[in-house]
Design a protein around this motif. Structure first.
Motif, PDB file in Angstrom:
ATOM      1  N   TRP A 190      12.953  16.542 -31.063  1.00 25.71           N
ATOM      2  CA  TRP A 190      11.792  16.670 -31.716  1.00 25.71           C
ATOM      3  C   TRP A 190      11.502  15.231 -32.363  1.00 25.71           C
ATOM      4  O   TRP A 190      12.209  14.583 -32.902  1.00 25.71           O
ATOM      5  N   ASN A 191      10.173  14.779 -32.105  1.00 24.61           N
ATOM      6  CA  ASN A 191       9.605  13.541 -32.302  1.00 24.61           C
ATOM      7  C   ASN A 191      10.519  12.315 -31.810  1.00 24.61           C
ATOM      8  O   ASN A 191      10.418  11.077 -32.448  1.00 24.61           O
ATOM      9  N   GLY A 192      11.538  12.574 -30.633  1.00 22.21           N
ATOM     10  CA  GLY A 192      12.188  11.330 -30.127  1.00 22.21           C
ATOM     11  C   GLY A 192      11.323  10.637 -29.229  1.00 22.21           C
ATOM     12  O   GLY A 192      10.474  10.869 -28.640  1.00 22.21           O
ATOM     13  N   ASP A 193      11.974   9.663 -28.752  1.00 22.47           N
ATOM     14  CA  ASP A 193      11.270   8.646 -27.837  1.00 22.47           C
ATOM     15  C   ASP A 193      11.882   9.196 -26.647  1.00 22.47           C
ATOM     16  O   ASP A 193      12.978   8.213 -26.115  1.00 22.47           O
ATOM     17  N   LEU A 194      11.369  10.312 -25.868  1.00 15.71           N
ATOM     18  CA  LEU A 194      12.151  10.796 -24.906  1.00 15.71           C
ATOM     19  C   LEU A 194      12.059  10.075 -23.497  1.00 15.71           C
ATOM     20  O   LEU A 194      10.975   9.594 -23.097  1.00 15.71           O
ATOM     21  N   ARG A 195      13.101   9.978 -22.920  1.00 18.27           N
ATOM     22  CA  ARG A 195      13.399   9.539 -21.417  1.00 18.27           C
ATOM     23  C   ARG A 195      13.780  10.259 -20.850  1.00 18.27           C
ATOM     24  O   ARG A 195      15.039  10.788 -20.769  1.00 18.27           O
ATOM     25  N   PHE A 196      13.026  10.959 -19.480  1.00 20.94           N
ATOM     26  CA  PHE A 196      13.579  11.812 -18.745  1.00 20.94           C
ATOM     27  C   PHE A 196      14.073  11.391 -17.469  1.00 20.94           C
ATOM     28  O   PHE A 196      13.951  11.706 -16.332  1.00 20.94           O
ATOM     29  N   ALA A 197      15.249  10.601 -18.000  1.00 21.41           N
ATOM     30  CA  ALA A 197      16.207  10.423 -16.655  1.00 21.41           C
ATOM     31  C   ALA A 197      17.167  11.728 -16.166  1.00 21.41           C
ATOM     32  O   ALA A 197      16.974  12.582 -17.228  1.00 21.41           O
ATOM     33  N   THR A 198      17.708  11.595 -15.162  1.00 32.30           N
ATOM     34  CA  THR A 198      18.631  12.778 -14.615  1.00 32.30           C
ATOM     35  C   THR A 198      19.370  13.324 -15.499  1.00 32.30           C
ATOM     36  O   THR A 198      19.200  14.560 -15.720  1.00 32.30           O
ATOM     37  N   PRO A 199      20.182  12.568 -16.185  1.00 33.23           N
ATOM     38  CA  PRO A 199      21.313  13.315 -17.385  1.00 33.23           C
ATOM     39  C   PRO A 199      20.292  14.239 -18.298  1.00 33.23           C
ATOM     40  O   PRO A 199      20.920  14.906 -18.651  1.00 33.23           O
ATOM     41  N   MET A 200      19.288  13.275 -18.828  1.00 37.91           N
ATOM     42  CA  MET A 200      18.369  14.303 -19.704  1.00 37.91           C
ATOM     43  C   MET A 200      17.704  15.613 -18.953  1.00 37.91           C
ATOM     44  O   MET A 200      17.810  16.656 -19.780  1.00 37.91           O
ATOM     45  N   LEU A 201      17.452  15.515 -17.905  1.00 32.97           N
ATOM     46  CA  LEU A 201      16.841  16.684 -17.476  1.00 32.97           C
ATOM     47  C   LEU A 201      17.946  17.809 -17.200  1.00 32.97           C
ATOM     48  O   LEU A 201      17.833  19.002 -17.330  1.00 32.97           O
ATOM     49  N   PHE A 202      19.138  17.488 -16.543  1.00 31.68           N
ATOM     50  CA  PHE A 202      20.274  18.551 -16.650  1.00 31.68           C
ATOM     51  C   PHE A 202      20.624  19.017 -17.948  1.00 31.68           C
ATOM     52  O   PHE A 202      20.680  20.221 -18.106  1.00 31.68           O
ATOM     53  N   SER A 203      20.509  18.030 -19.147  1.00 29.51           N
ATOM     54  CA  SER A 203      20.851  18.549 -20.493  1.00 29.51           C
ATOM     55  C   SER A 203      19.840  19.433 -20.806  1.00 29.51           C
ATOM     56  O   SER A 203      20.193  20.716 -21.317  1.00 29.51           O
ATOM     57  N   ILE A 204      18.514  19.314 -20.504  1.00 26.70           N
ATOM     58  CA  ILE A 204      17.356  20.348 -20.984  1.00 26.70           C
ATOM     59  C   ILE A 204      17.830  21.392 -20.191  1.00 26.70           C
ATOM     60  O   ILE A 204      17.566  22.750 -20.661  1.00 26.70           O
ATOM     61  N   GLY A 205      17.809  21.507 -18.846  1.00 22.49           N
ATOM     62  CA  GLY A 205      18.138  22.550 -18.234  1.00 22.49           C
ATOM     63  C   GLY A 205      19.334  23.388 -18.590  1.00 22.49           C
ATOM     64  O   GLY A 205      19.369  24.751 -18.760  1.00 22.49           O
ATOM     65  N   PHE A 206      20.355  22.581 -18.999  1.00 19.05           N
ATOM     66  CA  PHE A 206      21.524  23.408 -19.625  1.00 19.05           C
ATOM     67  C   PHE A 206      21.173  24.281 -21.046  1.00 19.05           C
ATOM     68  O   PHE A 206      21.333  25.371 -20.860  1.00 19.05           O
ATOM     69  N   ILE A 207      20.333  23.541 -21.823  1.00 21.98           N
ATOM     70  CA  ILE A 207      19.879  24.459 -22.969  1.00 21.98           C
ATOM     71  C   ILE A 207      19.048  25.749 -22.505  1.00 21.98           C
ATOM     72  O   ILE A 207      19.267  26.600 -23.126  1.00 21.98           O
ATOM     73  N   ALA A 208      18.183  25.440 -21.610  1.00 21.32           N
ATOM     74  CA  ALA A 208      17.043  26.398 -21.156  1.00 21.32           C
ATOM     75  C   ALA A 208      17.977  27.761 -20.572  1.00 21.32           C
ATOM     76  O   ALA A 208      17.958  28.848 -21.138  1.00 21.32           O
ATOM     77  N   MET A 209      19.051  27.215 -19.569  1.00 24.48           N
ATOM     78  CA  MET A 209      19.627  28.469 -18.952  1.00 24.48           C
ATOM     79  C   MET A 209      20.767  29.115 -19.766  1.00 24.48           C
ATOM     80  O   MET A 209      20.862  30.058 -19.642  1.00 24.48           O
ATOM     81  N   PHE A 210      21.303  28.497 -20.771  1.00 25.46           N
ATOM     82  CA  PHE A 210      22.219  28.849 -21.604  1.00 25.46           C
ATOM     83  C   PHE A 210      21.456  29.908 -22.619  1.00 25.46           C
ATOM     84  O   PHE A 210      22.224  30.806 -22.866  1.00 25.46           O
ATOM     85  N   VAL A 211      20.417  29.713 -22.938  1.00 26.94           N
ATOM     86  CA  VAL A 211      19.937  30.564 -24.006  1.00 26.94           C
ATOM     87  C   VAL A 211      19.265  31.804 -23.330  1.00 26.94           C
ATOM     88  O   VAL A 211      19.576  32.837 -23.817  1.00 26.94           O
ATOM     89  N   ILE A 212      18.956  31.742 -22.133  1.00 28.44           N
ATOM     90  CA  ILE A 212      18.757  32.962 -21.040  1.00 28.44           C
ATOM     91  C   ILE A 212      20.218  33.945 -20.995  1.00 28.44           C
ATOM     92  O   ILE A 212      20.174  35.070 -21.244  1.00 28.44           O
ATOM     93  N   GLY A 213      21.180  33.070 -20.890  1.00 27.39           N
ATOM     94  CA  GLY A 213      22.314  33.791 -20.747  1.00 27.39           C
ATOM     95  C   GLY A 213      22.967  34.119 -22.061  1.00 27.39           C
ATOM     96  O   GLY A 213      23.491  35.301 -22.095  1.00 27.39           O
ATOM     97  N   GLY A 214      22.859  33.597 -22.883  1.00 26.67           N
ATOM     98  CA  GLY A 214      23.133  34.041 -24.113  1.00 26.67           C
ATOM     99  C   GLY A 214      22.198  35.230 -24.726  1.00 26.67           C
ATOM    100  O   GLY A 214      23.022  35.765 -25.237  1.00 26.67           O
TER     101      GLY A 214
END
Length: 630
Positions: free
Chosen positions: A345-369
């Motif tokens: 939130w309110n970060g200076d976001l850089r959507f490099a590949t590690p960041m994309l996989f991290s966001i993907g992790f959060i979204a997919m893990f929420v569904i699984g949870g």
């Protein structure tokens, strides 16, 4: 220039320690935690390709109704080996690869506490995997599921489940000694000033995982020994007619198996907790809450195992208690998710590949949870427990969670390990293909499960109306395979580039980036003194009175300061004094090599049991008697 000290004369004889630290054969004798981490990673990724290939064969079989591509017996072996491979030979050792390589660097140490024990753990893991896979050629692979439910696992006449029991016992030895080694390293080898609450979150999650392993592996070890004795020596631990109980196996397996879920997922949570602050360019929101929620997950994880057994008939009181604990464990997981969102939130976001996989992790893990919490409702779980809904749930947790998080870590720490950057274009293509393929594969399994498709079936009739979503799922599996192929091409192409020796390409926050990329054998020329959480960041930046972050004056820029700090504490060319590192050794490999030999002897009833014990004893005695250093 710093160097590794080597005495002028070396004693001869059988106990002479090897001294080569480069070249092909040095990989067989290395005790360097970084090389062992690389060995773990390459081996686990090799098993990932094998396990993925098994999954593709399964999806080809299920793509259409009434398929005869695979015989039922072969299908049983494939889904069993796929589960064993992904849980025990891929996700666990991939996490071990990160822990072995990074934990000493992140706490400012030169190596782990017990370097030879570290090497032994790798070789035992490798031999366990090769032993289990040799079953394909020696009488049939395991065919009772990765969970090995009794009494089927006891009464099956093929040798597969014996390979299963012995192979997992060897893998358990590897994981146990590694857990003790890494836990002691974290507790005793931290740099001066690195208190527990100055440790990176990844180190904290590493400590929790090692404690989970140390306390849960003895439970499954007991179960595997009992299974082995039932199969080989005529005992009756799981034989109802003789007073045994198949439910005993389920209790022993899941008392290990549910902490195992967090053993698989907590490393990915630690990885994401390191990556998000770097690419949001702000500290992790609620650091202590993230740490304590990880500890809570580990503690509560030992109290939820029987939610895998709601259909067994434990009774309403037990079912209610474990339903409540299953709901409770969702709370610390939710805390982590909201802290990650607060970091973004309110970060200076850089959507490099590690960041994309991290966001993907959060979204997919929420569904699984969320799909997992539905299993806390006992009547609902009765309906779901043997359907593809469960298959969808645990793949969203373990693939959408663990694998996405591990891929985030691969892209993030690749330049640290190999001194080269992976292509961002290839990385983003890898991510999007994996995200799309993953949801195509496992999303429809929720629907299939609710439509009544049972787990572990080799075929289904067209009249059930399951054809469409099974075809979608099978196509998605090949999209995932394409994404992995893109990663392999990206990885191979990176080695065509010249080494990137920039110490801190991501402008990171933690100590592993304070030394050269890749690090020297001794990690740090001078052991760093830690003054704060995210110490490297504070060496590079300061805050003005208005709260604005500016580079420290000494460096002129964040990047320059990082390079300066790397020069002080790790890059070649600094201090001019010798640093002694642990000498390589043959004996960890020899000690581990005796285990599969003894295992073959048990299965085939030949004197190889004694031979295996002799080989291991030679390894351990040589290990004990060899010079401490040469």
């Amino acid at each position: 220039m710093a160097s590794v000290s080597v005495p002028a004369e070396r004693p001869g004889g059988l106990l002479r320690r090897p001294h080569a630290t480069t070249g092909f054969w040095s990989w067989f004798t290395t005790v360097d935690h970084k090389k062992i981490g690389i060995l773990y990673g390459i081996t686990a990724f090799g098993f990932f390709l094998i396990g993925g290939s098994e999954a593709l064969l399964i999806r080809v079989q299920l793509a259409r109704p009434d398929q005869t591509f695979l015989e039922p017996a072969v299908y049983n072996e494939l889904f069993t080996m796929h589960g064993i491979t992904m849980v025990f030979l891929v996700v666990m050792p991939l996490s071990a690869a990160f822990f072995n390589y990074l934990l000493p660097l992140m706490i400012g140490a030169r190596d782990v506490v017990f370097p030879r024990l570290n090497a032994f753990s790798y070789w035992a893991f490798l031999f366990a995997g090769l032993f289990i896979y040799s079953s394909w050629f020696l009488g049939g692979a395991p065919n009772g599921g990765w969970f090995g439910y009794a009494p089927n696992s006891v009464t099956d006449p093929s040798r597969g489940m014996t390979f299963y029991a012995i192979g997992l016992l060897i893998a358990g030895i590897a994981s146990t000694v590694s857990a003790v080694n890494l836990a002691v390293t974290i507790l005793n080898m931290r740099a001066p000033g690195m208190t527990l609450f100055r440790m990176p979150v990844f180190v904290w999650m590493g400590l929790v995982v090692q404690l989970l392993l140390a306390f849960s592996l003895p439970v499954i070890t007991i179960g595997l020994v009992e299974l082995l004795f039932d199969r080989l020596f005529g005992t009756h631990f799981f034989d109802v007619a003789a007073g045994g109980s198949p439910v005993l196996w389920q209790h022993l397996f899941w008392l290990f198996g549910h902490p195992e879920v967090y053993i698989l997922v907590l490393p990915a949570m630690g990885i994401v907790s390191e990556i998000l602050p770097v690419f949001a360019r702000k500290p992790l929101f609620g650091y202590q809450f993230v740490v304590f929620s990880g500890i809570a997950i580990g503690f509560i994880g030992f109290g939820v195992w029987a939610h895998h057994m709601f259909a067994v008939g434990l009774g309403p009181v037990a079912n209610t208690a474990f339903a409540v604990s299953t709901m409770i464990i969702a709370i610390p997981t939710g805390v982590k998710i909201f802290n990650w969102l607060g970091t973004l939130w309110n970060g200076d976001l850089r959507f490099a590949t590690p960041m994309l996989f991290s966001i993907g992790f959060i979204a997919m893990f929420v569904i699984g949870g969320l799909s997992g919490v539905t299993h806390a409702v006992v009547p609902s779980d009765y309906q779901q427990t043997d359907t593809y809904y469960i298959v969808a749930h645990f793949h969203y947790v373990l693939f959408g969670g663990a694998i996405f998080g591990l891929f985030a870590g691969i892209y993030y720490w690749w330049p640290k390990v190999f001194g080269r950057m992976l292509s961002e274009t290839g990385g983003k293509l890898n991510f999007w293909l994996m995200l799309i393929g993953f949801n195509m594969t496992f999303g429809p399994m929720h629907i299939l499960g609710l439509q009544g498709m049972p787990r572990r079936i080799q075929s289904y009739p067209a009249s059930l109306g399951l054809s469409f979503w099974n075809m979608v799922s099978s196509i998605g599996a090949f999209v995932i395979a394409t994404s992995v192929l893109v990663f392999l091409v990206n990885a191979i192409a990176s080695f065509r580039k010249p080494k990137q020796m920039e110490a801190d390409p991501w402008d990171a926050r933690t100590l592993e980036w304070a030394t050269s990329s890749p690090p020297p054998e001794y990690n740090f020329e001078e052991i760093p003194v830690v003054h704060s959480l995210d110490d490297l960041w504070h060496r590079k930046y300061a805050e003005t009175e208005g709260g604005r972050v500016v580079p420290v004056a000494a460096g002129g820029s964040g990047e320059a300061a990082a390079v300066e700090h790397a020069g002080e504490h790790g890059a070649e060319g600094g201090g001019g004094h010798a640093i002694h590192m642990p000498s390589p050794s043959y004996f960890p490999l020899i000690a581990a090599a005796g285990f599969p030999v003894a295992g073959y002897g048990l299965i085939f009833g030949v004197p190889a049991v004694a031979l295996g014990l002799v080989i291991s004893l030679v390894g351990f005695f040589g290990w004990a008697l060899e010079p401490s250093a040469e």
